[in-house]
Design a protein around this motif. Structure first.
Motif, PDB file in Angstrom:
ATOM      1  N   SER A 370       0.830  -1.201   0.000  1.00  0.00           N
ATOM      2  CA  SER A 370       0.000   0.000   0.000  1.00  0.00           C
ATOM      3  C   SER A 370       0.867   1.255   0.000  1.00  0.00           C
ATOM      4  O   SER A 370       1.963   1.279   0.536  1.00  0.00           O
ATOM      5  CB  SER A 370      -0.933   0.008   1.211  1.00  0.00           C
ATOM      6  N   ILE A 371       0.347   2.292  -0.650  1.00  0.00           N
ATOM      7  CA  ILE A 371       1.008   3.597  -0.634  1.00  0.00           C
ATOM      8  C   ILE A 371       0.098   4.598   0.068  1.00  0.00           C
ATOM      9  O   ILE A 371      -1.114   4.401   0.165  1.00  0.00           O
ATOM     10  CB  ILE A 371       1.356   4.098  -2.049  1.00  0.00           C
ATOM     11  N   THR A 372       0.686   5.671   0.558  1.00  0.00           N
ATOM     12  CA  THR A 372      -0.068   6.696   1.269  1.00  0.00           C
ATOM     13  C   THR A 372      -0.588   7.745   0.299  1.00  0.00           C
ATOM     14  O   THR A 372      -0.160   7.825  -0.859  1.00  0.00           O
ATOM     15  CB  THR A 372       0.829   7.381   2.309  1.00  0.00           C
ATOM     16  N   LEU A 373      -1.480   8.587   0.803  1.00  0.00           N
ATOM     17  CA  LEU A 373      -1.966   9.707  -0.002  1.00  0.00           C
ATOM     18  C   LEU A 373      -0.816  10.644  -0.355  1.00  0.00           C
ATOM     19  O   LEU A 373      -0.756  11.169  -1.473  1.00  0.00           O
ATOM     20  CB  LEU A 373      -3.057  10.462   0.765  1.00  0.00           C
ATOM     21  N   ASN A 374       0.108  10.849   0.577  1.00  0.00           N
ATOM     22  CA  ASN A 374       1.271  11.696   0.290  1.00  0.00           C
ATOM     23  C   ASN A 374       2.073  11.149  -0.885  1.00  0.00           C
ATOM     24  O   ASN A 374       2.550  11.906  -1.744  1.00  0.00           O
ATOM     25  CB  ASN A 374       2.181  11.785   1.513  1.00  0.00           C
ATOM     26  N   GLU A 375       2.235   9.823  -0.915  1.00  0.00           N
ATOM     27  CA  GLU A 375       2.992   9.222  -2.013  1.00  0.00           C
ATOM     28  C   GLU A 375       2.248   9.357  -3.340  1.00  0.00           C
ATOM     29  O   GLU A 375       2.861   9.620  -4.388  1.00  0.00           O
ATOM     30  CB  GLU A 375       3.274   7.750  -1.697  1.00  0.00           C
ATOM     31  N   ALA A 376       0.942   9.188  -3.324  1.00  0.00           N
ATOM     32  CA  ALA A 376       0.163   9.345  -4.548  1.00  0.00           C
ATOM     33  C   ALA A 376       0.226  10.784  -5.061  1.00  0.00           C
ATOM     34  O   ALA A 376       0.306  11.023  -6.278  1.00  0.00           O
ATOM     35  CB  ALA A 376      -1.283   8.922  -4.301  1.00  0.00           C
ATOM     36  N   PHE A 377       0.196  11.761  -4.153  1.00  0.00           N
ATOM     37  CA  PHE A 377       0.344  13.168  -4.526  1.00  0.00           C
ATOM     38  C   PHE A 377       1.710  13.402  -5.160  1.00  0.00           C
ATOM     39  O   PHE A 377       1.827  14.116  -6.170  1.00  0.00           O
ATOM     40  CB  PHE A 377       0.158  14.039  -3.279  1.00  0.00           C
ATOM     41  N   TYR A 378       2.734  12.805  -4.588  1.00  0.00           N
ATOM     42  CA  TYR A 378       4.081  12.913  -5.138  1.00  0.00           C
ATOM     43  C   TYR A 378       4.111  12.389  -6.576  1.00  0.00           C
ATOM     44  O   TYR A 378       4.718  12.998  -7.469  1.00  0.00           O
ATOM     45  CB  TYR A 378       5.049  12.128  -4.251  1.00  0.00           C
ATOM     46  N   LEU A 379       3.458  11.256  -6.822  1.00  0.00           N
ATOM     47  CA  LEU A 379       3.436  10.693  -8.171  1.00  0.00           C
ATOM     48  C   LEU A 379       2.837  11.662  -9.178  1.00  0.00           C
ATOM     49  O   LEU A 379       3.308  11.779 -10.308  1.00  0.00           O
ATOM     50  CB  LEU A 379       2.634   9.390  -8.193  1.00  0.00           C
ATOM     51  N   ALA A 380       1.797  12.373  -8.771  1.00  0.00           N
ATOM     52  CA  ALA A 380       1.085  13.281  -9.678  1.00  0.00           C
ATOM     53  C   ALA A 380       1.821  14.592  -9.908  1.00  0.00           C
ATOM     54  O   ALA A 380       1.476  15.340 -10.831  1.00  0.00           O
ATOM     55  CB  ALA A 380      -0.308  13.580  -9.123  1.00  0.00           C
ATOM     56  N   THR A 381       2.822  14.872  -9.099  1.00  0.00           N
ATOM     57  CA  THR A 381       3.495  16.177  -9.169  1.00  0.00           C
ATOM     58  C   THR A 381       5.007  16.006  -9.342  1.00  0.00           C
ATOM     59  O   THR A 381       5.495  15.874 -10.450  1.00  0.00           O
ATOM     60  CB  THR A 381       3.166  17.009  -7.917  1.00  0.00           C
ATOM     61  N   ALA A 382       5.727  15.977  -8.237  1.00  0.00           N
ATOM     62  CA  ALA A 382       7.193  15.917  -8.295  1.00  0.00           C
ATOM     63  C   ALA A 382       7.688  14.643  -8.966  1.00  0.00           C
ATOM     64  O   ALA A 382       8.673  14.664  -9.716  1.00  0.00           O
ATOM     65  CB  ALA A 382       7.772  16.033  -6.885  1.00  0.00           C
ATOM     66  N   GLY A 383       7.030  13.517  -8.716  1.00  0.00           N
ATOM     67  CA  GLY A 383       7.437  12.268  -9.339  1.00  0.00           C
ATOM     68  C   GLY A 383       7.337  12.330 -10.854  1.00  0.00           C
ATOM     69  O   GLY A 383       8.196  11.812 -11.568  1.00  0.00           O
ATOM     70  N   GLY A 384       6.279  12.978 -11.338  1.00  0.00           N
ATOM     71  CA  GLY A 384       6.141  13.149 -12.783  1.00  0.00           C
ATOM     72  C   GLY A 384       7.227  14.027 -13.360  1.00  0.00           C
ATOM     73  O   GLY A 384       7.781  13.732 -14.423  1.00  0.00           O
ATOM     74  N   GLY A 385       7.545  15.118 -12.657  1.00  0.00           N
ATOM     75  CA  GLY A 385       8.614  15.997 -13.125  1.00  0.00           C
ATOM     76  C   GLY A 385       9.951  15.282 -13.184  1.00  0.00           C
ATOM     77  O   GLY A 385      10.707  15.411 -14.158  1.00  0.00           O
ATOM     78  N   GLU A 386      10.261  14.524 -12.137  1.00  0.00           N
ATOM     79  CA  GLU A 386      11.514  13.774 -12.114  1.00  0.00           C
ATOM     80  C   GLU A 386      11.545  12.723 -13.215  1.00  0.00           C
ATOM     81  O   GLU A 386      12.593  12.479 -13.823  1.00  0.00           O
ATOM     82  CB  GLU A 386      11.693  13.122 -10.739  1.00  0.00           C
ATOM     83  N   SER A 387      10.411  12.105 -13.490  1.00  0.00           N
ATOM     84  CA  SER A 387      10.342  11.101 -14.544  1.00  0.00           C
ATOM     85  C   SER A 387      10.679  11.682 -15.910  1.00  0.00           C
ATOM     86  O   SER A 387      11.205  10.987 -16.786  1.00  0.00           O
ATOM     87  CB  SER A 387       8.942  10.478 -14.584  1.00  0.00           C
ATOM     88  N   LEU A 388      10.354  12.953 -16.102  1.00  0.00           N
ATOM     89  CA  LEU A 388      10.608  13.627 -17.380  1.00  0.00           C
ATOM     90  C   LEU A 388      11.919  14.406 -17.386  1.00  0.00           C
ATOM     91  O   LEU A 388      12.261  15.041 -18.385  1.00  0.00           O
ATOM     92  CB  LEU A 388       9.455  14.581 -17.700  1.00  0.00           C
ATOM     93  N   SER A 389      12.649  14.382 -16.266  1.00  0.00           N
ATOM     94  CA  SER A 389      13.895  15.152 -16.135  1.00  0.00           C
ATOM     95  C   SER A 389      13.660  16.634 -16.387  1.00  0.00           C
ATOM     96  O   SER A 389      14.467  17.325 -17.004  1.00  0.00           O
ATOM     97  CB  SER A 389      14.967  14.606 -17.103  1.00  0.00           C
ATOM     98  N   LEU A 390      12.517  17.136 -15.867  1.00  0.00           N
ATOM     99  CA  LEU A 390      12.165  18.546 -15.992  1.00  0.00           C
ATOM    100  C   LEU A 390      11.959  19.143 -14.603  1.00  0.00           C
ATOM    101  O   LEU A 390      11.506  18.454 -13.689  1.00  0.00           O
ATOM    102  CB  LEU A 390      10.874  18.716 -16.807  1.00  0.00           C
ATOM    103  N   SER A 391      12.270  20.418 -14.456  1.00  0.00           N
ATOM    104  CA  SER A 391      12.115  21.102 -13.167  1.00  0.00           C
ATOM    105  C   SER A 391      10.683  21.604 -13.023  1.00  0.00           C
ATOM    106  O   SER A 391      10.393  22.809 -13.046  1.00  0.00           O
ATOM    107  CB  SER A 391      13.119  22.256 -13.050  1.00  0.00           C
TER     108      SER A 391
END
Length: 457
Positions: A370-391
């Motif tokens: 299981s993942i937390t709500l904080n982790e899911a929020f990270y996926l939708a925001t900072a995690g996506g940016g890191e995945s694309l190598s964009l700031s």
């Protein structure tokens, strides 16, 4: 001197597990739309900055009940499929593609039809808080370029791929690239056209090398696309180990899993994003980690077509693979990453707890999934940016001012004394598009609830 200053309370991921509250902060935005300074109320220059920028009408102060979130980063969207969103999701993937999806996508040879669908989709995503979007288009270069142009015009940061699907045995005659040579030459021309468009797009628009998935491509096209990605140093996207059928097809064809087959063609890089990945083995995950390749987790779509729950907790915690969220329009019916945040948490809990009541509680699920709500929020925001190598995806210095302003007046927040983290959770669980008051990309307002969609200011 800043272009403008925004005063308000914001929420942003500090890392994959923790959210930072920036209470009553001053966000100082440069002419190029970058956060250059964040000033807190405890600092000496706080009051002076408010006075100075208020005097020249360059201070935006959020009203009571309004909060700032980073703009969402959607890592997987089939742009043409917006025209069939919500259709036939009860079919198996193979039947859904051949009965509905391929006939629809073939219509995008008509550029007027493409213009109508793509324009509406980009506007809808912006309205839903998506500031950066990674798109599959179709095999048609002209229509695919038009999607990139629409992103540029409407102010969304778009990453767009002309889809390659050239295998005559796996694709319908009416909808495919004629051959590998044409697919590669058209893709190269598309890359050159979008790179030129990017020169006049402040927020950025990027070409993406896009083999639809291994079953749709010949070995010649896969190799050629890997070579193109290296030549131009551009992003790559595809599907990887999405379903029982797709995963088994690749294993039978190449004697190895998708991840290793894609890697053989040079298609796993730091700029690569692979969608779904529900059937990755531990060796596959290790390879993703070594290559810096990201996973686009599409929890709503996977519930319909994935045949499994992608082990996000394992990818993040055990293998440190970069992961973000995707809506997967139209395998996923919703253009909202708010909906996908919620589904990501629910799906992870179903993986951990299991779903077959006939199994004992000890054997029913997969522990620590299981993942937390904080982790899911990270996926939708900072995690996506890191995945694309964009700031992007974070409210931090040197990141783009890509944000959404949420108005909670219509949400059930009953007391001014509620802890801010409680309010944050309510925002994620209860927000709808009508609660998004404004959306900004690269320091330009691209959506205002009271003015509908803007072109930027």
């Amino acid at each position: 001197m800043f272009k403008f200053v925004v005063k308000g309370t914001a929420f942003s991921s500090a890392d994959s597990k923790n959210v930072t509250i920036l209470e009553d902060a001053l966000f100082c935005i440069s002419e190029s739309g970058i956060i250059t300074k964040i000033i807190f109320s405890s600092e000496e220059e706080y009051a002076k900055t408010i006075h100075e920028y208020s005097a020249i009408n360059k201070l935006q102060e959020l009203a009571k009940g309004q909060y700032i979130l980073p703009g969402f980063v959607d890592l997987h969207i089939h742009a043409p499929q917006w025209a069939q969103a919500g259709t036939a999701l009860d079919l198996p993937l193979y039947d859904w593609l051949n009965t509905y999806t391929f006939p629809l996508e073939s219509k995008f040879s008509d550029e007027q039809f493409a213009e109508k669908v793509y324009s509406d989709l980009v506007s809808e995503l912006i309205k839903n808080g998506t500031t950066t979007a990674l798109y599959f288009a179709t095999v048609h270069r002209e229509a695919s370029l038009r999607l990139a142009e629409i992103c540029s015009e409407k102010g969304q940061r778009g990453l767009v791929g002309k889809v390659v699907m050239d295998d005559p045995e796996q694709n319908p005659e009416y909808y495919r690239d004629t051959n590998a040579q044409e697919a590669i030459s058209e893709t190269e021309l598309f890359i050159q056209e979008v790179l030129e468009l990017n020169k006049k797009t402040p927020q950025g628009v990027y070409p993406v090398v896009t083999p639809r998935f291994i079953p749709s491509c010949t070995e010649d096209s896969l190799k050629g696309l890997g070579d193109l990605a290296a030549k131009y140093d551009v992003h790559i996207q595809s599907h990887c180990s999405e379903s029982d059928w797709a995963h088994s097809f690749v294993k039978e064809r190449f004697g190895k899993n998708d991840a290793f087959a894609l890697n053989d063609f040079g298609l796993l890089t730091e700029k690569a994003v692979m969608a779904h990945c529900g059937f990755l083995s531990d060796k596959d995950m290790k390879l993703f980690s070594e290559k810096g390749t990201a996973v686009a987790h599409c929890p709503i779509s996977n519930a319909y077509f994935g045949n499994a729950v992608t082990p996000i907790a394992k990818l993040l915690r055990e293998y440190q693979v970069e992961v973000g969220l995707g809506s997967d329009i139209s395998g996923g019916f919703s253009p909202s990453l708010f909906d996908n945040i919620k589904q990501a948490v629910m799906s992870s809990r179903m993986l951990e707890d299991g779903v077959d009541k006939e199994c004992s509680s000890e054997t029913r699920g997969v522990p620590n999934s299981s993942i937390t709500l904080n982790e899911a929020f990270y996926l939708a925001t900072a995690g996506g940016g890191e995945s694309l190598s964009l700031s992007v995806g974070k409210l931090a210095i040197d990141y783009a001012w890509d944000i959404q302003i949420i108005d909670t007046q219509e949400l059930p927040i009953f007391s001014e004394e509620e802890p801010l983290m409680d309010i944050f959770q309510k925002i994620l669980y209860l927000s709808r598009p009508e609660n998004i008051r404004e959306v900004w990309v690269q320091g330009r307002k691209v959506h205002d609830k009271n003015m509908k969609i803007l072109k930027g200011q």
